[in-house]
Write an enzyme that holds these catalytic residues in place. Structure first.
Site, PDB file in Angstrom:
ATOM      1  N   ASN A 214       0.846  -1.293   0.067  1.00 59.37           N
ATOM      2  CA  ASN A 214      -0.162   0.186   0.204  1.00 59.37           C
ATOM      3  C   ASN A 214       0.789   1.128   0.034  1.00 59.37           C
ATOM      4  OD1 ASN A 214       0.972   0.267   2.676  1.00 59.37           O
ATOM      5  ND2 ASN A 214      -0.930  -0.454   3.582  1.00 59.37           N
ATOM      6  N   SER A 237      -2.939  -1.330 -13.418  1.00 61.41           N
ATOM      7  CA  SER A 237      -2.422  -2.284 -14.664  1.00 61.41           C
ATOM      8  C   SER A 237      -3.131  -1.745 -15.756  1.00 61.41           C
ATOM      9  CB  SER A 237      -3.290  -3.409 -14.266  1.00 61.41           C
ATOM     10  OG  SER A 237      -2.873  -4.591 -15.135  1.00 61.41           O
ATOM     11  N   GLN A 259      -8.245  -6.959 -17.527  1.00 66.28           N
ATOM     12  CA  GLN A 259      -7.360  -5.876 -16.965  1.00 66.28           C
ATOM     13  C   GLN A 259      -8.375  -4.944 -16.115  1.00 66.28           C
ATOM     14  OE1 GLN A 259      -3.921  -6.237 -16.284  1.00 66.28           O
ATOM     15  NE2 GLN A 259      -4.821  -8.315 -17.115  1.00 66.28           N
ATOM     16  N   HIS A 262      -9.243  -5.237 -12.364  1.00 70.48           N
ATOM     17  CA  HIS A 262      -8.068  -4.993 -11.343  1.00 70.48           C
ATOM     18  C   HIS A 262      -8.475  -3.870 -10.172  1.00 70.48           C
ATOM     19  CE1 HIS A 262      -4.854  -7.738 -11.625  1.00 70.48           C
ATOM     20  NE2 HIS A 262      -4.703  -7.634 -13.006  1.00 70.48           N
ATOM     21  N   GLU A 327       1.786  -1.645 -20.273  1.00 63.31           N
ATOM     22  CA  GLU A 327       2.313  -2.748 -19.502  1.00 63.31           C
ATOM     23  C   GLU A 327       1.941  -4.133 -20.402  1.00 63.31           C
ATOM     24  OE1 GLU A 327      -0.072  -3.360 -16.094  1.00 63.31           O
ATOM     25  OE2 GLU A 327       1.524  -4.352 -15.192  1.00 63.31           O
ATOM     26  N   HIS A 328       0.714  -4.365 -20.716  1.00 68.67           N
ATOM     27  CA  HIS A 328       0.415  -5.452 -21.613  1.00 68.67           C
ATOM     28  C   HIS A 328      -0.067  -5.114 -22.945  1.00 68.67           C
ATOM     29  CE1 HIS A 328      -0.608  -6.523 -17.327  1.00 68.67           C
ATOM     30  NE2 HIS A 328       0.309  -7.635 -17.504  1.00 68.67           N
ATOM     31  N   ASP A 361      -0.319 -13.653 -16.641  1.00 66.60           N
ATOM     32  CA  ASP A 361      -0.451 -13.221 -15.481  1.00 66.60           C
ATOM     33  C   ASP A 361       0.263 -14.575 -14.361  1.00 66.60           C
ATOM     34  OD1 ASP A 361      -1.057 -10.810 -15.546  1.00 66.60           O
ATOM     35  OD2 ASP A 361      -3.147 -11.034 -15.242  1.00 66.60           O
ATOM     36  N   HIS A 420      46.546  11.106 -10.107  1.00 75.29           N
ATOM     37  CA  HIS A 420      46.112  10.206 -10.973  1.00 75.29           C
ATOM     38  C   HIS A 420      47.352   9.836 -12.069  1.00 75.29           C
ATOM     39  CE1 HIS A 420      41.938  10.787  -9.711  1.00 75.29           C
ATOM     40  NE2 HIS A 420      41.423   9.882 -10.383  1.00 75.29           N
TER      41      HIS A 420
END
Lengths: 433, 433
Positions: A214, A237, A259, A262, A327-328, A361, A420
């Site tokens: 959360n 999603s 989706q 969700h 996302e998908h 999934d 250096h």
């Protein structure tokens, strides 16, 4: 669902709509999260136990914070045997897929004695956070744990909040055990993240924290980032279906809905070259809605972030998909692999009408933890790479360094870093004195 | 330098000392950085030009913000020809090394028509920030740009603050041109980061911002993270030398000093099994200090974060090195490759007495942008991987999905996601009606 022509304008509106789902300022929570982090850092176990009492109403102490073997056995007794079999088959697929992501250390030797390389080392200890509450998401446990396991992480520990009875969700426990989690601790919220980041008497400090949570968990992870590593913060999603007139409207509609269920911030988008398909999919969505248990959530998410866009050409449709960077992404067209080659930005690409999103999934093997909200333009799915790190390897012979020492000194002096230059120079001071 | 026995206690003190270098709260700057970001997001070019006038005292507008071909030619006229040759040789080494990091897309086909894979796509546009000021660090330009170039990024743009005369440091320009930067814009500070993150009329929006900068730049990058990707925020430089009695004390001392000269927060640590070497290195450090131009900085950083620790055994020394997880780790022992195999945590590992750290800073090829302050436990050197992203590929035949559709439905229903189950179920509804 709303049907619009795909134009520069509708695309722009849609992109702006989707971005509205980005978390705004959570300043109000930040202070209380920081207070929890500070308290756990200072008082360790004592603070964790007190916060667990306060937030989860559970009596947890050093004797019962670690889930026991008996509790795990008990959990197995409560989980449906057929679900367990499915979990095991899914696990094998996830393992097989992620095994292909493993990269090796490499070394490159040259005749003059130069050796350059890259050493790959798994992280030593990883913490997986699993949310509590009534619904358990065993698939999320598998997807978070398996890449770490395949990477070769020495120790994978999990924290999850206990119920009031001090018990942990049995499905979560069984999924953890099956995936090979070494230890499960009863702690949740920002206090669990603090324990993983700083260590307490009971919970060891980890190198990386992954897993959803959360707003308190998300803010706590953000706050400890840098001190330990974290995965990216997941957004709502999303699915985008690219389809032409050959697509099955019933399949497309069902996938959009998968989706949309969700949560109310989820986004489901169809971009199609077929006006007819657009109409049919919209009808099928309405038909399905009558039967689905989460219809109320779905209606809200479709109202807010559901779109059917009709494009002039497949090229336009593909451009839109690349800009949205979903996302998908499902490709349901006559030649889906052709289309796939033109996709630049997507978390996971589902090709053809039998690659429905839930296959990814739960079962096929690729990870379901994917970049959201346009971040597929620069982020990747959770993978084995998230649980290893690399060290460069450099070895030069005296001969090899001699050949280039003047070059290095020239470069260092141009940057005014004389110590250096000296560090190379000193190796040949006797040769050239 | 202070010499201490390596004990649990001295190690703990050292670790706590080093962590003190972590940036604390920069709340005081955050608000002004956010104000700059907001202004540029809203007013675009106009705000960038105004801030450039305010902070850099330079008159920049749409006609001269982009560095012209003439300005680049002019810059070549100002850069020493021998330095240019060195830059070109270093560039080739950096290119060759990073080319070995490239990963390919892969696809795995099964007889039942299942195809799983991972598609690798370079980022489309990347922004490299280069600080202004009197000292130019062309090596940093090469190290930031080359991994993006090798990854195949379509367009690499650079921003760097102009001087009061509206000109950019010529060495920076030449390094940018040599590395293949497409466009250089005259903008610095938080306003440049905002322009790269949101885009303006003159400066296009990028997918990722990399490169070092002052506290304003660092905070601006942190603030836009998520909207675009960023590299990690670099901390002070570090070296840890692991050495036994066979090491050359003069080499070890010179290498410790090479990092100590960076700034007062830099850390130089020797962990050795030889009390004799410890004493000799300390003496050589004092000898070198008399000759080095940045002695004042070096003395401060050695006082603050310089340590020589004498360990009982090489195993103890290695354990300490793994706990400290230094940015640069040199191994100067009788069998350095043996030791290397036991190193888990280090940004770059330099093996043997001729692999001095500046070899890696400038020339060998591996990246010099490395994880600092213990983050080598979970972060990696900047690499080609930072400029690509992956998409999962999933394709199933009807036959392949049919075999597993019950499994997926069972799993989805266990998570109470009925629209997920439906999306698979609908594909076989006629078969099983």
């Amino acid at each position: 669902m709303r049907i619009q022509k795909l134009t520069k304008e509708t695309k722009q509106n849609l992109l702006e709509d989707l971005l509205k789902r980005s978390p705004n300022s959570y300043g109000e929570y930040e202070a209380s999260v920081q207070a929890i982090l500070d308290k756990v850092k200072e008082e360790k176990d004592r603070a964790v136990f007190a916060f667990t009492k306060q937030f989860d109403q559970a009596d947890i102490d050093a004797t019962n914070i670690l889930v026991s073997e008996e509790e795990i056995e008990e959990a197995y007794g409560k989980v449906d045997a057929s679900l367990l079999e499915v979990v095991r088959r899914a696990l094998q697929n996830i393992k097989d897929y992620h095994a292909k992501q493993k990269i090796n250390s490499w070394f490159d030797s040259r005749p003059d004695g130069t050796i350059l390389g890259q050493k790959v080392t798994p992280l030593q200890r990883v913490g997986v956070y699993v949310p509590g509450g009534k619904a358990a998401y065993p698939s999320s446990v598998l997807m978070n744990v398996m890449p770490a396991k395949v990477a070769g992480v020495d120790e994978i520990i999990m924290t999850t909040p206990p119920g009031k009875d001090g018990k942990v969700n049995p499905t979560t426990l069984v999924a953890a055990k099956e995936a090979g989690v070494d230890k499960v601790y009863k702690a949740g919220g920002a206090q669990a993240i603090a324990a993983l980041a700083y260590g307490t008497e009971s919970i060891p400090k980890v190198d990386k924290i992954v897993g959803p949570g959360n707003i308190y968990v998300a803010l706590a992870k953000k706050a400890v980032y840098g001190h330990v590593s974290i995965d990216s913060i997941a957004g709502p999603s999303e699915i985008l279906v690219l389809a032409d007139e050959t697509a099955n409207p019933r399949f497309v509609a069902a996938d959009l809905l998968s989706q949309a269920e969700h949560d109310e911030l989820a986004s489901a988008i169809l971009v199609t070259t077929s006006e007819k398909l657009a109409q049919e999919v919209s009808l099928e969505v309405d038909n399905f809605l009558k039967e689905l248990s989460r219809a109320e959530i779905i209606e809200k998410s479709l109202d807010n972030y559901g779109y059917i866009l009709v494009a002039e050409t497949m090229e336009d449709a593909i451009d839109a998909a690349n800009e949205i960077a979903s996302e998908h992404l499902e490709i349901q067209t006559a030649a889906p692999f052709e289309v796939m080659t033109k996709i630049r930005n997507a978390g996971a690409i589902f090709i053809g009408e039998y690659a429905s999103e839930p296959l990814g999934d739960y079962f096929a093997g690729p990870n379901h933890i994917l970049p959201t909200n346009g971040t597929a333009k620069f982020f990747s799915p959770l993978s084995v790479d998230d649980f290893i790190k690399k060290s460069s390897i450099i070895s030069y012979s005296k001969e090899a360094l001699f050949k280039v020492h003047n070059d290095i000194e020239t470069f260092a002096k141009a940057e005014r870093l004389t110590a250096h230059a000296n560090s190379v120079h000193v190796r040949f001071e006797n040769e050239e004195a």
